[in-house]
Scaffold this active site. Structure first.
Site, short mmCIF file in Angstrom:
data_model
loop_
_atom_site.label_atom_id
_atom_site.label_comp_id
_atom_site.label_asym_id
_atom_site.label_seq_id
_atom_site.Cartn_x
_atom_site.Cartn_y
_atom_site.Cartn_z
CE LYS A 225 -1.86 1.87 3.93
NZ LYS A 225 -1.62 3.33 4.04
CG ASN A 226 2.15 2.90 3.52
OD1 ASN A 226 1.02 3.29 3.23
ND2 ASN A 226 2.50 2.62 4.77
CB CYS B 131 -5.05 6.43 10.31
SG CYS B 131 -5.67 5.05 9.35
NE ARG C 163 -0.17 10.30 10.05
CZ ARG C 163 -0.63 9.35 9.24
NH1 ARG C 163 -1.90 9.03 9.24
NH2 ARG C 163 0.18 8.72 8.43
CG ASP D 28 2.36 1.22 9.63
OD1 ASP D 28 1.90 2.11 10.35
OD2 ASP D 28 2.82 1.45 8.48
NE ARG E 79 -7.12 4.65 4.39
CZ ARG E 79 -6.18 5.07 5.24
NH1 ARG E 79 -6.50 5.36 6.48
NH2 ARG E 79 -4.93 5.21 4.86
N1 EPU Z 1 6.82 14.03 11.72
C1 EPU Z 1 6.99 15.34 12.09
N2 EPU Z 1 7.04 16.29 11.11
C2 EPU Z 1 6.90 15.97 9.79
C3 EPU Z 1 6.72 14.63 9.43
C4 EPU Z 1 6.69 13.67 10.42
O1 EPU Z 1 7.11 15.66 13.26
O2 EPU Z 1 6.94 16.89 8.96
C5 EPU Z 1 6.81 12.97 12.77
C6 EPU Z 1 5.44 12.29 12.87
O3 EPU Z 1 4.59 12.99 13.75
C7 EPU Z 1 5.82 10.93 13.38
C8 EPU Z 1 7.17 10.65 12.73
O4 EPU Z 1 7.68 11.93 12.34
O5 EPU Z 1 6.02 10.98 14.76
C9 EPU Z 1 7.14 9.75 11.53
O6 EPU Z 1 6.16 10.18 10.60
P1 EPU Z 1 6.30 9.89 9.05
O7 EPU Z 1 6.31 11.17 8.32
O8 EPU Z 1 7.39 8.92 8.78
O9 EPU Z 1 4.91 9.14 8.74
P2 EPU Z 1 3.94 9.33 7.53
O10 EPU Z 1 4.71 9.62 6.30
O11 EPU Z 1 2.84 10.25 7.91
C10 EPU Z 1 4.07 6.83 6.79
C11 EPU Z 1 3.08 5.75 6.49
C12 EPU Z 1 2.41 5.32 7.78
C13 EPU Z 1 3.48 4.79 8.73
C14 EPU Z 1 4.56 5.87 8.95
C15 EPU Z 1 5.72 5.38 9.78
C16 EPU Z 1 2.37 6.26 4.26
C17 EPU Z 1 1.31 6.77 3.35
N3 EPU Z 1 2.10 6.27 5.55
O12 EPU Z 1 3.34 7.89 7.40
O13 EPU Z 1 1.53 4.28 7.45
O14 EPU Z 1 2.89 4.46 9.95
O15 EPU Z 1 5.08 6.30 7.68
O16 EPU Z 1 6.33 4.30 9.18
O17 EPU Z 1 3.42 5.81 3.81
C18 EPU Z 1 -0.41 3.00 7.66
O18 EPU Z 1 -0.07 2.44 6.62
O19 EPU Z 1 -1.35 2.60 8.38
C19 EPU Z 1 0.30 4.20 8.06
C20 EPU Z 1 -0.18 5.04 8.95
#
Ligand code: EPU
Length: 424
Positions: free
Chosen positions: A25-26, A119, A124, A307, A399
């Site tokens: 998915k990701n 989610c 985030r 995850d 999803r």
């Molecule tokens: N963070 C910040 N600032 C930013 C970006 C992130 O503080 O600008 C913090 C977040 O709050 C969090 C950490 O950094 O504490 C990691 O967040 P990250 O940006 O890596 O997560 P994401 O890109 O929002 C993706 C996956 C998530 C998965 C996370 C961690 C996708 C579409 N989503 O989210 O997947 O949990 O990386 O591996 O790739 C899921 O599939 O259910 C899902 C939520």
């Protein structure tokens, strides 16, 4: 009166047999928008038929692309794309919709995309994504719930992320591919889907090096072209099936997986006394009569993935002693614990730590799910529990898990989608 969809599970059946894992998915949600950059038709294979992918298809079509999606294969012809402002109704249905911003910025010099949905697992923030785009020369405004980005020209830059964020790494890579000159992303995320996106971009003619390490180097501004590419298997679906097999006392083989991506989970399962054996693209998981308690701390890849924290916590509810689970990535990823408690689990949550005291069994009951991976945890709990579990808010499960009912039935589980009339 309303019709509610539920996932009904008759628990207590050990999973047995062989199952194939779907595409990631990701990886898919980053690669599909990136295909617009090719300027020519692209074919993306091994895509999971899940809601997030279907929503992206709608989004690309709305923007003017011609998109066909059947049998896990998507043909994208981006030549008709003529809009840069997808509507809130589509964008709010998934987190990764903000990956369209750098793509539209690269194509049109501007993008207006409502703030992403997804989610509810924590605040985030997107500060690191904004930092990446701004370093490359974009002006970005996030007032009125819309990400409005503009750039007459994007120029390569050195960017150091404060944390190894998946979203910020993807968003910066996509913008950097269209920027003139070299970009270096320091402290980049190393998740398998980052490497997959880099491989996809390279197959379109881009030059992205170092993906999977802390520093990604992108030589921007190269001419891109159409490609055919197959996405990697879903690491989280693989892990969920591994956990479900172990938790039910089962014995399964997962096919078309990448065992190397699963090392953090495999190590934890081995520590619990579960048999895990890898061979090429297959993973054999078997319960051998012991399920020891463990401590788990979620980390960025290659650490234990957030995850899989929720399904792992569901399994630990029946381990033989006390386990401690620490959630280091998302502050609100323990909301599902209330549902496990209703099934008889003994869990205390203090801030970002869950203390799980193993019980002899869970008991099935109506439960709901609070987010996508909580849905996976509820499925694991339902498979373990005595009696019938009916899981509500199934849109979360749809999803991210392709044909999960079919796959589990193939492994002997008694699982089916049902509908029920409710008075509320
Ligand atoms: N963070 C910040 N600032 C930013 C970006 C992130 O503080 O600008 C913090 C977040 O709050 C969090 C950490 O950094 O504490 C990691 O967040 P990250 O940006 O890596 O997560 P994401 O890109 O929002 C993706 C996956 C998530 C998965 C996370 C961690 C996708 C579409 N989503 O989210 O997947 O949990 O990386 O591996 O790739 C899921 O599939 O259910 C899902 C939520």
């Amino acid at each position: 009166m309303a019709i509610q969809e539920l996932l009904s599970i008759q628990g207590g059946v050990p999973l047995r047999g062989t199952v194939r894992v779907s595409g990631g998915k990701n990886a898919a949600v980053a690669i599909i928008p990136a295909a617009l950059l090719a300027g020519e038709p692209c074919t993306i294979e091994n895509l999971p038929e899940i809601e997030d992918v279907k929503v992206l298809k709608e989004m690309l079509t709305w923007l003017g692309a011609k998109v066909d999606f059947a049998g896990g294969v998507m043909h994208i012809d981006p030549r008709g794309v003529n809009k840069y402002n997808p509507p809130y109704e589509l964008v709010s249905r998934m987190r990764a919709s903000y990956y369209l911003v750098p793509v539209l910025l690269g194509l049109f010099g501007k993008a207006e995309v409502p703030m992403p949905g997804g989610c509810n697992i924590g605040a985030r923030p997107i500060d690191q994504t904004l930092k990446g785009w701004r370093a490359l020369g974009a002006k970005v405004d996030t007032m009125r719930g819309v990400m409005a980005a503009e750039a007459t020209r994007l120029t390569g830059a050195e960017i150091s992320l404060d944390m190894a964020s998946v979203g910020a790494t993807v968003n910066t890579m996509l913008a950097a591919v269209m920027a003139e000159g070299n970009t270096f992303i320091h402290n980049a995320a190393k998740e398998p889907h980052i490497v997959d996106l880099a491989n996809f971009l390279n197959s379109m003619g881009a030059s992205v090096k170092g993906a999977g390490t802390d520093i990604i180097r992108i030589r921007g501004g190269r001419p891109l072209h159409g490609t055919t590419y197959a996405v990697i298997p879903d690491q989280i679906e693989t892990g969920t099936l591994m956990i479900a097999a172990a938790a039910t006392g089962g014995d399964i083989v997962i096919q078309d997986a990448i065992p190397y991506h699963m090392e953090a989970l495999s190590a934890k399962l081995l520590e619990m006394g579960i048999y895990v054996h890898d061979e090429d693209d297959r993973i054999h998981v078997r319960y051998d009569g012991v399920m020891r308690p463990i401590n788990v701390k979620t980390q960025v890849y290659p650490g234990f993935p957030t995850d899989l924290q929720q399904p792992m916590t569901a399994m630990l509810t029946i381990a033989g002693g006390q386990s401690v689970v620490t959630e280091n990535i998302f502050e609100s990823r323990f909301r599902f614990v209330d549902e496990l408690r209703r099934m008889g689990a003994n869990i205390r949550v203090v801030d970002r730590v869950a203390i799980v005291d193993g019980v002899n069994h869970l008991v099935g009951c109506p439960i709901t799910t609070t987010d996508l991976r909580a849905g996976a945890a509820m499925i694991v709990a339902g498979l373990i529990a005595e009696g019938t579990t009916e899981i509500g808010s199934t849109q979360f499960i749809r999803r991210g898990y392709e044909n999960i009912d079919v796959k589990l039935r193939q492994l002997g589980a008694k699982v089916e989608w049902i509908t029920r009339e409710t008075n509320y």
